[in-house]
Scaffold this active site. Sequence first.
Site, mmCIF file in Angstrom:
data_model
loop_
_atom_site.group_PDB
_atom_site.id
_atom_site.type_symbol
_atom_site.label_atom_id
_atom_site.label_comp_id
_atom_site.label_asym_id
_atom_site.label_seq_id
_atom_site.Cartn_x
_atom_site.Cartn_y
_atom_site.Cartn_z
ATOM 1 N N TYR A 119 -43.307 7.528 -10.989
ATOM 2 C CA TYR A 119 -44.617 7.032 -11.398
ATOM 3 C C TYR A 119 -45.290 7.976 -12.383
ATOM 4 O O TYR A 119 -46.476 7.841 -12.669
ATOM 5 C CB TYR A 119 -45.507 6.820 -10.171
ATOM 6 C CG TYR A 119 -45.059 5.647 -9.337
ATOM 7 C CD1 TYR A 119 -43.862 5.712 -8.636
ATOM 8 C CD2 TYR A 119 -45.805 4.490 -9.272
ATOM 9 C CE1 TYR A 119 -43.420 4.642 -7.881
ATOM 10 C CE2 TYR A 119 -45.371 3.411 -8.513
ATOM 11 C CZ TYR A 119 -44.179 3.500 -7.825
ATOM 12 O OH TYR A 119 -43.744 2.434 -7.084
ATOM 13 N N LYS A 154 -32.941 10.157 -1.291
ATOM 14 C CA LYS A 154 -31.642 9.739 -1.829
ATOM 15 C C LYS A 154 -30.991 10.994 -2.431
ATOM 16 O O LYS A 154 -30.529 11.001 -3.573
ATOM 17 C CB LYS A 154 -31.851 8.629 -2.876
ATOM 18 C CG LYS A 154 -30.586 7.938 -3.333
ATOM 19 C CD LYS A 154 -30.029 6.937 -2.339
ATOM 20 C CE LYS A 154 -28.685 6.423 -2.787
ATOM 21 N NZ LYS A 154 -28.011 5.578 -1.779
ATOM 22 N N ASP A 170 -31.486 3.946 1.800
ATOM 23 C CA ASP A 170 -30.844 2.651 2.091
ATOM 24 C C ASP A 170 -30.628 2.486 3.591
ATOM 25 O O ASP A 170 -30.910 1.436 4.172
ATOM 26 C CB ASP A 170 -29.528 2.462 1.298
ATOM 27 C CG ASP A 170 -28.785 3.749 1.023
ATOM 28 O OD1 ASP A 170 -29.306 4.830 1.347
ATOM 29 O OD2 ASP A 170 -27.657 3.689 0.491
ATOM 30 N N ASP A 179 -43.561 3.363 -1.814
ATOM 31 C CA ASP A 179 -44.117 2.088 -2.264
ATOM 32 C C ASP A 179 -43.299 0.934 -1.677
ATOM 33 O O ASP A 179 -43.829 0.002 -1.064
ATOM 34 C CB ASP A 179 -44.074 2.067 -3.800
ATOM 35 C CG ASP A 179 -44.880 0.924 -4.389
ATOM 36 O OD1 ASP A 179 -45.472 0.145 -3.619
ATOM 37 O OD2 ASP A 179 -44.919 0.796 -5.624
#
Length: 337
Positions: free
Chosen positions: A129, A176, A209, A233
């Site tokens: 962002y 991740k 995930d 988000d």
Amino acid sequence: MVNVTYQVTLIPGDGIGPEVAAAARRAVDATGVKIDWQPVELSAAIMEKAGTELPENVLESIRRNKVALKGPVTTPIAGGFKSVNVSLRKKLDLFANVRPVRRLPGVKSRYSDVPIDMVIFRENTEDLYSGLEHEVVKDVAQSLKIITRFASIRIAKYAFDYAKLNGRRKVTAVHKANIMKLSDGLFLRCCREVAALHPEIQYQELIVDNASMQLVMRPESFDVLLLPNLYGDIVSDLAAGLVGGLGIVPGANMGEEIAVFEAVHGSAPDIAGRGLANPTALMECSVMMLRHLREVGAADRLQSAIEKTYAAGKSLTGDVGGSSSTNDFTDTVIANL
Ligand code: NAD
């Protein structure tokens, strides 16, 4: 109740924003807490006129009052001005996005019989962002993902401090770092560093995930979630879906001194202007705001009135299975105060 008047910036926003903001304002006023609401306009229409900069009067008002209640603002997709929601958080250094996700009595979801009660801590100032994008050559675009030790330690501390203060038992860091070894790796190292200072709180790490699958399979096993901006988000909307949708999940953007309370949901253009929007999320934001103002009695009463309305199951809006309007729901909450 302390007999003071609080100055609060009110940003109705656009889309369903003005409808849910008016409802939340009415509910707060009905608690008897005196608020001098100071409305400021912030909307896609204003931004199109003003260009890319956030209007200075909006920032000034929030800086002066230190507290704001904010409706959603539309962001154009794949072009146009930058997200004013993101700019506001960055300009005011509202580094922690706090989103409690809980079931409300009687709200039907696919998980109606599962005890879901989690709080999401989303880093609010960096990651993808940062808005640093460019076209390297034609048809090749690049977005920069910025992760810093400063911001990662700050959000991790905020989440663990909250967990400690509120008797929460477990913090799950979501990442991740198997793929983004440097950026998410740094975020994770910072989480571990802060976790080591809190041996009383269980600490767990999940790859994003896997975290998504676990959230769907075993939402009751989550307590506090700690995430960088983008995963925060996405996971917020996923979590909202577990408890009945975006109409009911609140949030707060917290800085060192300033707090801007805003729901997880956006401007919902598909239902805007028709009196159909569910104002619960912004009312729950108002409950968080009242607690922040230390008006705990009023916060508890508003929370009970919302829960009573849901438990009765009448006067609910369409998104949670009812057929009432925004105003009818609000009238019922106020009658239940
Ligand atoms: P959205 O959250 O506006 O809507 C998603 C779905 O949920 C829609 O079907 C909508 O009708 C429903 N919904 C959302 N809030 C509801 C409510 N209070 N009551 C009943 N139903 C509700 O997401 P979107 O459609 O992806 O985004 C629309 C716009 O909002 C975009 O421009 C986006 O950038 C913006 N947005 C703003 C914010 C913010 O201001 N903080 C947050 C998210 C999205």
